[in-house]
Design a protein around this motif. Sequence first.
Motif, PDB file in Angstrom:
ATOM      1  N   THR A 173       0.786  -1.258   0.157  1.00 10.34           N
ATOM      2  CA  THR A 173      -0.260   0.052  -0.028  1.00 10.34           C
ATOM      3  C   THR A 173       0.793   1.262  -0.045  1.00 10.34           C
ATOM      4  OG1 THR A 173      -1.792  -0.961   1.236  1.00 10.34           O
ATOM      5  CG2 THR A 173      -1.751   1.199   1.260  1.00 10.34           C
ATOM      6  N   VAL A 174       1.805   1.248   0.996  1.00 10.30           N
ATOM      7  CA  VAL A 174       2.806   2.355   1.016  1.00 10.30           C
ATOM      8  C   VAL A 174       3.642   2.508  -0.498  1.00 10.30           C
ATOM      9  CG1 VAL A 174       4.749   3.397   1.900  1.00 10.30           C
ATOM     10  CG2 VAL A 174       3.214   2.303   3.445  1.00 10.30           C
ATOM     11  N   MET A 175       4.000   1.380  -1.151  1.00 11.65           N
ATOM     12  CA  MET A 175       4.825   1.419  -2.208  1.00 11.65           C
ATOM     13  C   MET A 175       4.119   1.873  -3.484  1.00 11.65           C
ATOM     14  SD  MET A 175       7.180  -1.903  -1.485  1.00 11.65           S
ATOM     15  CE  MET A 175       8.552  -1.450  -2.278  1.00 11.65           C
ATOM     16  N   TRP A 176       2.863   1.832  -3.433  1.00 10.70           N
ATOM     17  CA  TRP A 176       1.822   2.100  -4.497  1.00 10.70           C
ATOM     18  C   TRP A 176       1.098   3.365  -4.379  1.00 10.70           C
ATOM     19  CZ3 TRP A 176       3.906  -2.419  -5.336  1.00 10.70           C
ATOM     20  CH2 TRP A 176       4.178  -2.736  -6.656  1.00 10.70           C
ATOM     21  N   THR A 177       1.431   4.074  -3.280  1.00 13.62           N
ATOM     22  CA  THR A 177       0.738   5.179  -2.717  1.00 13.62           C
ATOM     23  C   THR A 177       1.567   6.418  -3.253  1.00 13.62           C
ATOM     24  OG1 THR A 177      -0.469   4.340  -0.925  1.00 13.62           O
ATOM     25  CG2 THR A 177      -0.186   6.682  -0.985  1.00 13.62           C
ATOM     26  N   TYR A 178       1.135   7.223  -4.480  1.00  6.13           N
ATOM     27  CA  TYR A 178       1.936   8.324  -5.077  1.00  6.13           C
ATOM     28  C   TYR A 178       1.059   9.582  -4.623  1.00  6.13           C
ATOM     29  CZ  TYR A 178       3.165   4.303  -7.797  1.00  6.13           C
ATOM     30  OH  TYR A 178       3.405   3.038  -8.254  1.00  6.13           O
ATOM     31  N   ASP A 179       1.874  10.665  -4.585  1.00 11.17           N
ATOM     32  CA  ASP A 179       1.246  11.913  -4.313  1.00 11.17           C
ATOM     33  C   ASP A 179       1.940  13.074  -5.125  1.00 11.17           C
ATOM     34  OD1 ASP A 179      -0.001  14.278  -3.502  1.00 11.17           O
ATOM     35  OD2 ASP A 179      -0.477  13.563  -1.876  1.00 11.17           O
ATOM     36  N   ALA A 180       1.462  13.458  -6.231  1.00  9.81           N
ATOM     37  CA  ALA A 180       2.336  14.379  -7.064  1.00  9.81           C
ATOM     38  C   ALA A 180       2.437  15.668  -6.379  1.00  9.81           C
ATOM     39  CB  ALA A 180       1.469  14.499  -8.437  1.00  9.81           C
ATOM     40  N   THR A 181       1.908  15.999  -5.124  1.00  8.75           N
ATOM     41  CA  THR A 181       2.207  17.346  -4.551  1.00  8.75           C
ATOM     42  C   THR A 181       3.387  17.219  -3.629  1.00  8.75           C
ATOM     43  OG1 THR A 181       0.772  17.029  -2.698  1.00  8.75           O
ATOM     44  CG2 THR A 181      -0.198  17.793  -4.498  1.00  8.75           C
ATOM     45  N   VAL A 182       3.876  15.902  -3.306  1.00  9.74           N
ATOM     46  CA  VAL A 182       4.733  15.651  -2.296  1.00  9.74           C
ATOM     47  C   VAL A 182       5.990  14.825  -2.911  1.00  9.74           C
ATOM     48  CG1 VAL A 182       3.436  16.059  -0.388  1.00  9.74           C
ATOM     49  CG2 VAL A 182       3.907  13.819  -1.018  1.00  9.74           C
ATOM     50  N   ASP A 183       5.809  14.176  -3.991  1.00 10.45           N
ATOM     51  CA  ASP A 183       6.709  13.423  -4.713  1.00 10.45           C
ATOM     52  C   ASP A 183       7.349  13.935  -6.012  1.00 10.45           C
ATOM     53  OD1 ASP A 183       6.248  11.524  -2.667  1.00 10.45           O
ATOM     54  OD2 ASP A 183       4.927  10.515  -3.914  1.00 10.45           O
ATOM     55  N   SER A 184       8.691  13.713  -6.257  1.00  9.66           N
ATOM     56  CA  SER A 184       9.198  13.841  -7.421  1.00  9.66           C
ATOM     57  C   SER A 184       8.979  13.063  -8.414  1.00  9.66           C
ATOM     58  CB  SER A 184      10.439  14.336  -7.305  1.00  9.66           C
ATOM     59  OG  SER A 184      11.258  13.050  -6.657  1.00  9.66           O
ATOM     60  N   GLY A 185       8.465  11.680  -8.211  1.00 11.29           N
ATOM     61  CA  GLY A 185       8.296  10.675  -9.009  1.00 11.29           C
ATOM     62  C   GLY A 185       7.845   9.385  -8.270  1.00 11.29           C
ATOM     63  N   PRO A 186       7.158   8.289  -8.972  1.00 15.29           N
ATOM     64  CA  PRO A 186       7.126   7.130  -8.282  1.00 15.29           C
ATOM     65  C   PRO A 186       8.127   6.433  -7.332  1.00 15.29           C
ATOM     66  CG  PRO A 186       6.555   6.962 -10.663  1.00 15.29           C
ATOM     67  CD  PRO A 186       7.313   8.059 -10.656  1.00 15.29           C
ATOM     68  N   HIS A 187       9.291   6.651  -7.597  1.00 19.15           N
ATOM     69  CA  HIS A 187      10.327   6.135  -6.745  1.00 19.15           C
ATOM     70  C   HIS A 187      10.425   6.853  -5.153  1.00 19.15           C
ATOM     71  CE1 HIS A 187      14.323   4.744  -5.452  1.00 19.15           C
ATOM     72  NE2 HIS A 187      14.672   5.771  -5.544  1.00 19.15           N
ATOM     73  N   ASP A 188       9.728   7.946  -4.937  1.00 13.66           N
ATOM     74  CA  ASP A 188       9.654   8.125  -3.612  1.00 13.66           C
ATOM     75  C   ASP A 188       8.578   7.482  -2.823  1.00 13.66           C
ATOM     76  OD1 ASP A 188      11.267  10.279  -4.385  1.00 13.66           O
ATOM     77  OD2 ASP A 188       9.576  11.934  -4.400  1.00 13.66           O
ATOM     78  N   ALA A 189       7.750   6.746  -3.309  1.00 12.94           N
ATOM     79  CA  ALA A 189       6.901   5.744  -2.381  1.00 12.94           C
ATOM     80  C   ALA A 189       7.873   4.588  -2.086  1.00 12.94           C
ATOM     81  CB  ALA A 189       5.908   5.123  -3.534  1.00 12.94           C
ATOM     82  N   GLY A 190       8.848   4.206  -2.774  1.00 13.84           N
ATOM     83  CA  GLY A 190       9.539   3.108  -2.268  1.00 13.84           C
ATOM     84  C   GLY A 190      10.589   3.625  -1.270  1.00 13.84           C
ATOM     85  N   LEU A 191      10.923   4.836  -1.396  1.00 12.24           N
ATOM     86  CA  LEU A 191      11.832   5.454  -0.334  1.00 12.24           C
ATOM     87  C   LEU A 191      10.946   5.579   1.171  1.00 12.24           C
ATOM     88  CD1 LEU A 191      13.865   8.167  -2.484  1.00 12.24           C
ATOM     89  CD2 LEU A 191      14.628   5.936  -2.014  1.00 12.24           C
ATOM     90  N   ARG A 192       9.923   5.920   0.978  1.00 10.80           N
ATOM     91  CA  ARG A 192       8.926   6.158   2.180  1.00 10.80           C
ATOM     92  C   ARG A 192       8.840   4.722   2.912  1.00 10.80           C
ATOM     93  NH1 ARG A 192       6.009  10.044  -0.403  1.00 10.80           N
ATOM     94  NH2 ARG A 192       4.601   8.622  -1.583  1.00 10.80           N
ATOM     95  N   ALA A 193       8.693   3.664   1.831  1.00 11.44           N
ATOM     96  CA  ALA A 193       8.375   2.487   2.541  1.00 11.44           C
ATOM     97  C   ALA A 193       9.811   1.964   3.185  1.00 11.44           C
ATOM     98  CB  ALA A 193       8.107   1.356   1.447  1.00 11.44           C
ATOM     99  N   ALA A 194      11.117   2.148   2.627  1.00 10.47           N
ATOM    100  CA  ALA A 194      12.251   1.953   3.157  1.00 10.47           C
ATOM    101  C   ALA A 194      12.470   2.866   4.594  1.00 10.47           C
ATOM    102  CB  ALA A 194      13.628   2.356   2.181  1.00 10.47           C
ATOM    103  N   ASP A 195      12.127   4.187   4.665  1.00 14.94           N
ATOM    104  CA  ASP A 195      12.228   4.918   5.734  1.00 14.94           C
ATOM    105  C   ASP A 195      11.390   4.588   6.764  1.00 14.94           C
ATOM    106  OD1 ASP A 195      14.183   6.364   4.268  1.00 14.94           O
ATOM    107  OD2 ASP A 195      12.848   8.152   3.847  1.00 14.94           O
TER     108      ASP A 195
END
Length: 205
Positions: free
Chosen positions: A82-104
């Motif tokens: 769920t975290v890795m597929w949750t993107y938000d164009a207002t806070v993310d620079s691209g889809p990769h940021d969702a994976g970084l959120r899951a890692a963090d």
Amino acid sequence: MVATVLACVLTATGCGSGGEQDAAVPPSSSAATGTGSYPTPPGPSEAAPLPTGFKGTPEGDVPRPADVDRRNADAVGRGALTVMWTYDATVDSGPHDAGLRAADAGWLTKAYATRLRAHRARSAPGAQWREWTDHRAHTVVTLRKAEDAAKPADTGTEAWRQWTVTATPSGRDGWQGEPTTVVAYVRLTRTAADETWRVADVTVP
């Protein structure tokens, strides 16, 4: 498409114009429980504690590890995807940021988190991401368990799960985009049978 971009990010391999590039993996020692094929798991990875904290807070209900029973492989797999597929164009620079959120946040093993953090996209997000940015869109994620008879049997320290993941973009201006659906194979590991699970790998065929 965003699905292709994320597949590259999740597997931490390069993507050329022909699609996803498969990475070589060592032979598997895990016995399958059916006749189909599951991705061959890589070698063991350490499940060390990870620092918490997100790069940005996306719109919607994004779970945290503390919100689920971390000794339940289903709950951890569902939460991480769920975290890795949750993107938000207002806070993310691209889809990769969702994976970084899951890692963090601590959903992933140390080794998998390191792979995702080390990944560098070959190009900027494309026209679809720009459209999402124009509409200040975020994704609404739904998951459906979709396992088959080939799933390897769980052990005390390794579990496989398969989910159908649908991400539907929704703009803050009322715009609705076309949903994207992928099948995700999730490998979870833990250091001992009484420890908590973490996601060690996500494969998108």
